[in-house]
Design a protein around this motif. Structure first.
Motif, short mmCIF file in Angstrom:
data_model
loop_
_atom_site.label_atom_id
_atom_site.label_comp_id
_atom_site.label_asym_id
_atom_site.label_seq_id
_atom_site.Cartn_x
_atom_site.Cartn_y
_atom_site.Cartn_z
N ALA A 1 -1.32 -12.63 2.99
CA ALA A 1 -0.32 -13.18 3.91
C ALA A 1 0.59 -12.07 4.45
CB ALA A 1 0.51 -14.25 3.20
N ARG A 2 0.89 -11.07 3.60
CA ARG A 2 1.73 -9.95 4.01
C ARG A 2 1.14 -8.66 3.46
NH1 ARG A 2 7.06 -10.26 1.55
NH2 ARG A 2 7.91 -9.03 3.27
N VAL A 3 1.12 -7.60 4.29
CA VAL A 3 0.70 -6.27 3.85
C VAL A 3 1.82 -5.30 4.20
CG1 VAL A 3 -1.01 -4.44 3.99
CG2 VAL A 3 -1.74 -6.83 4.21
N LEU A 4 2.48 -4.76 3.16
CA LEU A 4 3.56 -3.80 3.35
C LEU A 4 3.02 -2.40 3.10
CD1 LEU A 4 6.30 -5.69 1.28
CD2 LEU A 4 5.76 -5.94 3.71
N THR A 5 3.66 -1.37 3.70
CA THR A 5 3.20 0.01 3.50
C THR A 5 4.38 0.92 3.20
OG1 THR A 5 3.36 0.53 5.87
CG2 THR A 5 1.24 -0.34 5.07
N LEU A 6 4.08 1.96 2.40
CA LEU A 6 5.04 3.03 2.11
C LEU A 6 4.29 4.36 2.17
CD1 LEU A 6 7.17 1.77 -0.95
CD2 LEU A 6 7.98 2.17 1.39
N SER A 7 4.86 5.34 2.85
CA SER A 7 4.21 6.65 2.92
C SER A 7 4.69 7.58 1.80
CB SER A 7 4.48 7.30 4.28
OG SER A 7 5.89 7.43 4.48
N SER A 8 5.68 7.15 1.02
CA SER A 8 6.18 7.94 -0.10
C SER A 8 6.55 6.99 -1.24
CB SER A 8 7.40 8.76 0.31
OG SER A 8 8.02 9.32 -0.85
N PRO A 9 6.26 7.36 -2.48
CA PRO A 9 6.61 6.48 -3.60
C PRO A 9 8.09 6.52 -3.96
CG PRO A 9 5.61 8.49 -4.43
CD PRO A 9 5.54 8.57 -2.94
N ASN A 10 8.87 7.39 -3.33
CA ASN A 10 10.27 7.52 -3.70
C ASN A 10 11.07 6.24 -3.47
OD1 ASN A 10 9.84 10.18 -4.46
ND2 ASN A 10 10.26 10.97 -2.40
N GLN A 11 10.63 5.43 -2.50
CA GLN A 11 11.32 4.16 -2.22
C GLN A 11 10.62 2.96 -2.87
OE1 GLN A 11 14.28 4.00 -0.56
NE2 GLN A 11 14.11 6.24 -0.71
N LEU A 12 9.68 3.26 -3.77
CA LEU A 12 8.85 2.20 -4.34
C LEU A 12 9.67 1.18 -5.12
CD1 LEU A 12 6.10 1.00 -4.88
CD2 LEU A 12 5.71 2.71 -6.64
N VAL B 1 0.86 -1.19 0.00
CA VAL B 1 0.00 0.00 0.00
C VAL B 1 0.89 1.23 0.00
CG1 VAL B 1 -1.92 1.18 1.11
CG2 VAL B 1 -1.67 -1.31 1.37
N VAL B 2 0.69 2.14 -0.96
CA VAL B 2 1.50 3.35 -1.08
C VAL B 2 0.58 4.56 -0.96
CG1 VAL B 2 3.24 4.57 -2.44
CG2 VAL B 2 3.00 2.07 -2.67
N ASP B 3 0.69 5.28 0.15
CA ASP B 3 -0.19 6.43 0.41
C ASP B 3 0.52 7.35 1.40
OD1 ASP B 3 -2.46 8.07 1.56
OD2 ASP B 3 -3.58 6.82 0.14
N ASP B 4 0.38 8.68 1.24
CA ASP B 4 1.07 9.62 2.14
C ASP B 4 0.30 9.87 3.43
OD1 ASP B 4 -1.00 10.96 0.96
OD2 ASP B 4 0.14 12.77 0.48
N ASN B 5 -0.88 9.27 3.58
CA ASN B 5 -1.67 9.42 4.79
C ASN B 5 -1.47 8.18 5.66
OD1 ASN B 5 -3.82 9.38 6.71
ND2 ASN B 5 -4.98 10.81 5.43
N ARG B 6 -0.76 8.37 6.79
CA ARG B 6 -0.41 7.22 7.63
C ARG B 6 -1.64 6.58 8.27
NH1 ARG B 6 5.00 6.68 8.21
NH2 ARG B 6 6.29 8.48 7.62
N SER B 7 -2.69 7.35 8.50
CA SER B 7 -3.93 6.78 9.05
C SER B 7 -4.55 5.80 8.05
CB SER B 7 -4.92 7.89 9.39
OG SER B 7 -4.40 8.73 10.40
N ILE B 8 -4.51 6.21 6.78
CA ILE B 8 -5.03 5.32 5.74
C ILE B 8 -4.18 4.06 5.66
CG2 ILE B 8 -5.27 5.08 3.24
CD1 ILE B 8 -6.30 7.93 3.16
N LEU B 9 -2.86 4.19 5.73
CA LEU B 9 -1.98 3.02 5.68
C LEU B 9 -2.34 2.05 6.80
CD1 LEU B 9 1.55 4.57 4.95
CD2 LEU B 9 0.01 3.43 3.35
#
Length: 454
Positions: free
Chosen positions: A31-42, A11-19
């Motif tokens: 089985a796994r849910v990963l999160t990123l708050s910025s696409p720069n490390q995508l 999940v890639v979204d800048d809103n941490r509440s949404i993540l």
């Protein structure tokens, strides 16, 4: 018993509440849910982590809601990791944005604030598509390993030499090809030769007998279906278009496709995308089309039985295979090839044909063409007890006398074979009409044609 969780969602979204909310919700399904708050490390994350599905926000910069950031990263992911399925996520939705997202490779589009059921359905649908396409890839590898093809026999007749010259010119292109000719002339073998000479030869050629395909299963067989699309759809299933992706799709007996199904086939060929039954997510396919028929499609167009636009779509190059009676110089070498194959198969020390057997084969009309010759030689090898095939083991029936009012049949099978052959002649190869006159289904008719070598 609860279903085991599978796959990895990013999940890639800048809103941490949404993540946090999405991670909590989808943790019940993946089985796994990963999160990123910025696409720069995508891209760095994707190089490190195997990911099946990405839920990608469309906007990351404050005050900007054009969706351009999302489209940029969508294209980057699609270019570097085309196997990953992407669902776009935004609070600013419109029809144009959704259309562009699908065109650029997204499989779905979810609007914030989201409905939990809608989000789960979109992400699970994307994962099922990803898993199904992996299975298609594995299926291709298995089929490629098991393929045992007979080489194309060209012979020496002038007609076949002209066809060979044409095939050498067009096989390397992606031009759609229509092969016509009587039953048993080797249309599928020629299609395979074209595939093997093409740039797609490392992929599969997938064959579909359109005449034997029940109308109720047409879309499911060609386009696939998702679980629950109809009563017996217990799992997701890829159709023939998907299995043939990047390879060749061979549609045999295309002249027997009913008009209302011709339009569905045309739409798929024109757009280069299909929809599995029960799904709204498009699947892009890249196939080279080869079609075959024993019917006069131009005559069918004039009678309103075949779509003219479909004929032009499948008929960039037209190859007409001659019947065996018009290439008699090829009968003996073909028969000798079949003899070697079946002598080895049945362990018979047969060395060839005697002179009289050769003369009989070369003057016989071979209404069933190469297929009938093949079946005749196999039967002769089984019956032969000597070193050479003789007329007594060939068992070729003499041509019927023109004025014979009562054919002399010794078995019911011979009578049935004769009735089917006569009906095919009367109906000029219109298999639907042949089946109607004989009072049998098209599927039964095709089974009997193959059985009798017609």
């Amino acid at each position: 018993m609860a279903k085991a969780k599978e796959g990895t969602l990013l999940v890639v979204d800048d809103n941490r509440s949404i993540l946090s909310a999405v991670q909590l919700l989808m943790g019940n399904y993946f089985a796994r849910v990963l999160t990123l708050s910025s696409p720069n490390q995508l891209l760095t994350t994707l190089r490190r982590e195997p990911v099946d599905v990405i839920l990608l926000d469309m906007n990351f910069s404050a005050g900007i809601n054009t969706g351009n950031e999302g489209f940029y990263w969508l294209q980057e992911i699609h270019r570097n990791y085309p196997e990953i399925k992407i669902v776009l996520f935004t609070a600013y939705a419109d029809i144009d944005m959704a259309v562009r997202a699908m065109r650029d490779g997204a499989v779905d589009f979810v609007v914030k604030p989201w409905d939990n059921e809608r989000l789960v359905a979109a992400l699970q649908g994307a994962y099922n598509l990803s898993r199904s396409q992996r299975e298609v890839k594995q299926l291709k590898e298995i089929k490629r390993e098991l393929t045992n093809e007979e080489p194309m026999f060209w012979g020496t007749s002038p007609a076949m030499m002209r066809i060979r010259e044409m095939v050498e010119k067009v096989a390397a292109t992606d031009a759609n090809i229509l092969i016509t000719g009587e039953n048993g002339t080797g249309k599928e073998m020629l299609a395979r030769e074209i595939h093997n000479r093409s740039a797609r030869h490392r992929e599969l050629m997938v064959s579909v007998d359109m005449g034997a395909l029940p109308e109720t299963l047409f879309e499911s067989e060609l386009f696939g279906h998702v679980k629950g699309a109809f009563t017996d759809a217990r799992t997701d299933r890829a159709g023939k278009f998907e299995v043939a992706d990047h390879g060749t799709l061979f549609l045999d007996e295309i002249g027997n496709l009913p008009p209302h199904l011709q339009s569905k086939l045309l739409t798929a060929l024109q757009s280069g995308r299909i929809f599995r039954v029960g799904s709204n997510a498009p699947v892009m396919v890249d196939i080279r089309l080869v079609s075959a028929t024993n019917r006069d499609l131009y005559g069918m167009v004039s009678r309103g039985e075949f779509r003219e636009d479909l004929l032009y779509r499948i008929n960039t190059i037209h190859i007409d295979l001659p019947p065996l009676r018009q290439r008699r110089e090829d009968i003996r070498p073909l028969a000798e090839g079949f003899l070697r194959r079946y002598a080895a198969k049945y362990g018979k020390p047969i060395e060839g044909f005697d002179a009289e057997a050769v003369r009989e084969m070369e003057k016989y009309p071979w209404a069933g063409n190469i297929r009938e010759l093949q079946h005749t030689i196999e039967k002769a090898v089984i019956l032969c007890d000597g070193r050479a095939i003789t007329p007594s083991t060939l068992l070729l029936r003499a041509a019927p006398a023109p004025a014979s009012p009562e054919p002399d049949f010794t078995t019911l099978e011979e009578m049935e074979r004769s009735m089917i052959a006569q009906a095919m002649s009367r109906c000029n190869g219109n298999m639907t009409e042949v089946a109607r006159q004989l009072g049998i289904t098209r599927q039964t008719l095709y089974n009997k044609i193959k059985r009798y070598g017609l």
